[in-house]
Design an enzyme around this catalytic site. Structure first.
Site, PDB file in Angstrom:
ATOM      1  CE1 TYR A  34      -4.321   1.267   0.210  1.00 22.01           C
ATOM      2  CE2 TYR A  34      -3.433   2.769   1.839  1.00 22.01           C
ATOM      3  CZ  TYR A  34      -4.450   2.404   0.980  1.00 22.01           C
ATOM      4  OH  TYR A  34      -5.586   3.165   0.899  1.00 22.01           O
ATOM      5  CB  SER A  49     -18.027  -2.163  -1.236  1.00 18.29           C
ATOM      6  OG  SER A  49     -18.305  -0.832  -1.642  1.00 18.29           O
ATOM      7  CB  VAL A  85     -17.016   2.914  -0.167  1.00 20.74           C
ATOM      8  CG1 VAL A  85     -17.282   4.199  -0.943  1.00 20.74           C
ATOM      9  CG2 VAL A  85     -15.751   3.065   0.674  1.00 20.74           C
ATOM     10  CE1 TYR A 124     -15.984   3.609  -4.953  1.00 15.45           C
ATOM     11  CE2 TYR A 124     -15.015   2.516  -3.053  1.00 15.45           C
ATOM     12  CZ  TYR A 124     -16.060   2.685  -3.929  1.00 15.45           C
ATOM     13  OH  TYR A 124     -17.192   1.912  -3.793  1.00 15.45           O
ATOM     14  CG  MET A 163     -13.063  -4.600  -4.829  1.00 16.30           C
ATOM     15  SD  MET A 163     -14.799  -4.332  -4.364  1.00 16.30           S
ATOM     16  CE  MET A 163     -15.482  -5.975  -4.574  1.00 16.30           C
ATOM     17  CG  PHE A 201     -11.877  10.329  -3.333  1.00 15.70           C
ATOM     18  CD1 PHE A 201     -11.799  11.708  -3.287  1.00 15.70           C
ATOM     19  CD2 PHE A 201     -12.037   9.623  -2.147  1.00 15.70           C
ATOM     20  CE1 PHE A 201     -11.891  12.393  -2.075  1.00 15.70           C
ATOM     21  CE2 PHE A 201     -12.127  10.289  -0.933  1.00 15.70           C
ATOM     22  CZ  PHE A 201     -12.058  11.666  -0.900  1.00 15.70           C
ATOM     23  CD1 TRP A 202      -6.385   6.545  -0.552  1.00 20.11           C
ATOM     24  CD2 TRP A 202      -4.473   7.487  -1.184  1.00 20.11           C
ATOM     25  NE1 TRP A 202      -5.378   5.932   0.137  1.00 20.11           N
ATOM     26  CE2 TRP A 202      -4.191   6.491  -0.228  1.00 20.11           C
ATOM     27  CE3 TRP A 202      -3.413   8.218  -1.728  1.00 20.11           C
ATOM     28  CZ2 TRP A 202      -2.899   6.222   0.214  1.00 20.11           C
ATOM     29  CZ3 TRP A 202      -2.133   7.940  -1.293  1.00 20.11           C
ATOM     30  CH2 TRP A 202      -1.881   6.951  -0.335  1.00 20.11           C
TER      31      TRP A 202
END
Lengths: 387, 387
Positions: B75, B188, B190, B284, B287, B309-310
């Site tokens: 990451y 999910s 989010v 974002y 998957m 977007f993070w």
């Protein structure tokens, strides 16, 4: 064949006194393969211009890749059909870009700063510039600023490629002198305009060209450097670790924030390796016919923004004053010597050609353009027929 | 196992008088598979807080997918190593998100509106929230606004998923009540927050879920509709002409301008069919582990903008006041009943567990999270050890 400059000059010198008797268009009834569907058609002379309109003699009109796509019926911009007396079906006159001179002013068009003999840019999309003469609305032309060094070839090619290059360098990232820009298809017409306009703005360019140019690669590199390119590499540089690392070293610690793409596919994915954080990838073409393939991590963790640019849309969204200002800026860049005429060939449909001969010439030319990149801009000079 | 709410309440009720004797962390020395490298380690009690710092008891800390990636070392956010007395190597305490209560205030931290017993959000990324107690800087916590309906589970999950959903709905397109938003991975964490926050903003949502949910699809659809989803479809709707046309008909002539993507690959390419001109595709997550594949024409002719977007980057770029304002808005949405607790399970590392037992529990849990989507948010409640 390079059209002798003197001929164009001559044409211009007696333009103000010339009368349009008959005129000729390159047109089609139904979308299809350009080399099959396009026809040369002679019509009677244009009547005196209606109020608010102008009669124009088209001096030069380029054959752009998008013109091919419009005739094929696969381009988002659709032409407007014209009705011609004595022809039962509607016709689409081909051609989007070009420079013309004013032959006659309709009532209500005087006092707008235009005179017979002035050169104008055709500002309305898909106006049918592949013709010897057109009648257009006053609002659909913009007077060409007369500046030292602005030739008829510059003028004929001033509404598509140079503005695409100029706006892509301006509208997305706030670049400062010394900043780097990277582009693929660097040898395309837009690519060459990018190199030159970037130079005028004191930006630096990394220019990517095809490996399959083979022996021509060295010549292309030289030509692009002559235009002002700072670096020219082939696409394989981006997949060779050693070369890539050398290239990055050369760029130093100045992260690239703008990448221009006319190719798509893997070539573009690899180009992203050169970008710093929060960069923009601006696409204006898809020569590989492959979609963009971008690892999501570029968007999430490197702040990449991917967008597109389409000059036609820019014109749609902007005011006439903004168009005029853009033309001023571009002709300034030409006048200052940065933006040269594109490599070109002028094909004349001559006054003496019959429609059959003219059709044959046009179809053969379009067949060549359709099947391969001619490596030069082809421009049409269509004379009023005398046959 | 659902942790009985009463236990958390009890913990809270005597928190102000509780003393931290020893504390326990879930930590690792080297990046690797979480189920292999994570260890429970008991340390002596925290000393009195240094000036400018606070001692915290961590109440609940979620196990997010990104925590797994951080431990794996893949990451972009890297943890800071902590030195623990009596342990030769440096340790990384895992966990990024969580809610804590203040146990002790160091000098210089009073008069800042914080008291012993207050609940705070851990605002510093990768602070090591998978622990029973932590010493942190005053600047690295934000006091949780106390509002009716804001539970400890809400508080523990308030810095990653709901703000991601909130900001994606706010920062890219100026949406008005009645506007549609489309998202994939709608089930999910989010995705569920998007549905609820969109509802609170009077936006409408098209929610795409996996076909391979099979029989569970109907239950998932019902659950998402209960959260406020306007439409729920499986991905195959987008590749079935009849269903796609029905769906478009249902959306009427309101072109969608915002698409949220956590999947990538073909699923996302097909989602673009629902977008109108000048839309934004905001990614974002990925998957599917497939890159985004987008025909260039979407960018050039439909004005598509693709971005990422993070939330971690959002926090980096924004001021503390903006963070506080964001937390206010999110807790308002919770208090107004729109944003429910995520489906969750609380795993307790109990005071009586030896470090070996605790390690086993943690490794087993992480193995489950690593190998599959658990369908619920797993939250850790780590007690101070008494063994």
């Amino acid at each position: 064949m390079i059209y002798p400059r003197t001929l164009i000059q001559t044409s211009r010198s007696f333009a103000t006194t010339a009368r349009v008797h008959r005129h000729r268009v390159l047109a089609y009834c139904e979308p299809g393969s350009p080399s099959a569907v396009i026809r040369a058609i002679t019509h009677r002379s244009l009547p005196a211009p209606a109020p608010g309109t102008l009669n124009l003699r088209i001096l030069l009109a380029p054959v752009n890749p998008s013109d091919i796509n419009v005739i094929q019926g696969v381009y988002p911009s659709k032409p407007t059909a014209s009705a011609f007396p004595g022809i039962s079906s509607e016709l689409f006159v081909a051609g989007n870009e070009g420079v013309a001179e004013i032959c006659a002013l309709g009532s209500g068009t005087d006092g707008k700063g235009l005179s017979v003999g002035d050169w104008v840019i055709i500002a309305k999309s898909q106006s049918g510039t592949w013709s010897s003469a057109r009648n257009v609305h006053l609002r659909d032309v913009i007077k060409l600023p007369r500046k030292q060094g602005v030739t008829v070839v510059h003028a004929a090619t001033m509404t598509v490629n140079p503005p695409t290059a100029y706006n892509m360098l301006n509208d997305f990232v706030d670049l400062k002198p010394g900043d780097w820009v990277v582009q693929n298809a660097a040898n395309s017409a837009v690519g060459q305009a990018v190199i030159q306009i970037a130079k005028a703005k004191q930006l630096k360019t990394v220019n990517l060209i095809r490996d399959r140019l083979g022996n021509e690669a060295e010549r292309t590199k030289r030509e692009l450097k002559d235009l002002g390119a700072d670096l020219v590499c082939t696409y394989s540089t981006l997949t060779d670790k050693t070369k890539l690392s050398e290239l990055k070293g050369f760029l130093g610690n100045k992260p690239i924030r703008l990448a221009l793409n006319c190719v798509g596919g893997e070539v573009t994915t690899h180009m992203l390796k050169l970008l710093g954080p929060n960069a923009h990838l601006v696409s204006y073409g898809a020569m590989s016919k492959q979609p963009l393939s971008i690892p999501t991590s570029y968007f999430i963790f490197k702040g990449l923004t991917a967008r597109g640019f389409w000059q036609s849309q820019w014109y749609e969204n902007r005011s006439r004053d903004e168009r005029i200002a853009l033309l001023e800026k571009l002709t300034d860049i030409v006048a200052s010597g940065y933006l040269k005429e594109p490599k070109h060939e002028i094909i004349t449909i001559s006054a003496e050609d019959t429609d059959d001969v003219a059709t044959q010439k046009a179809q053969q030319l379009l067949s060549e353009v359709e099947t391969g990149s001619p490596g030069r801009k082809v421009l049409l000079h269509i004379e009023d027929p005398v046959v």
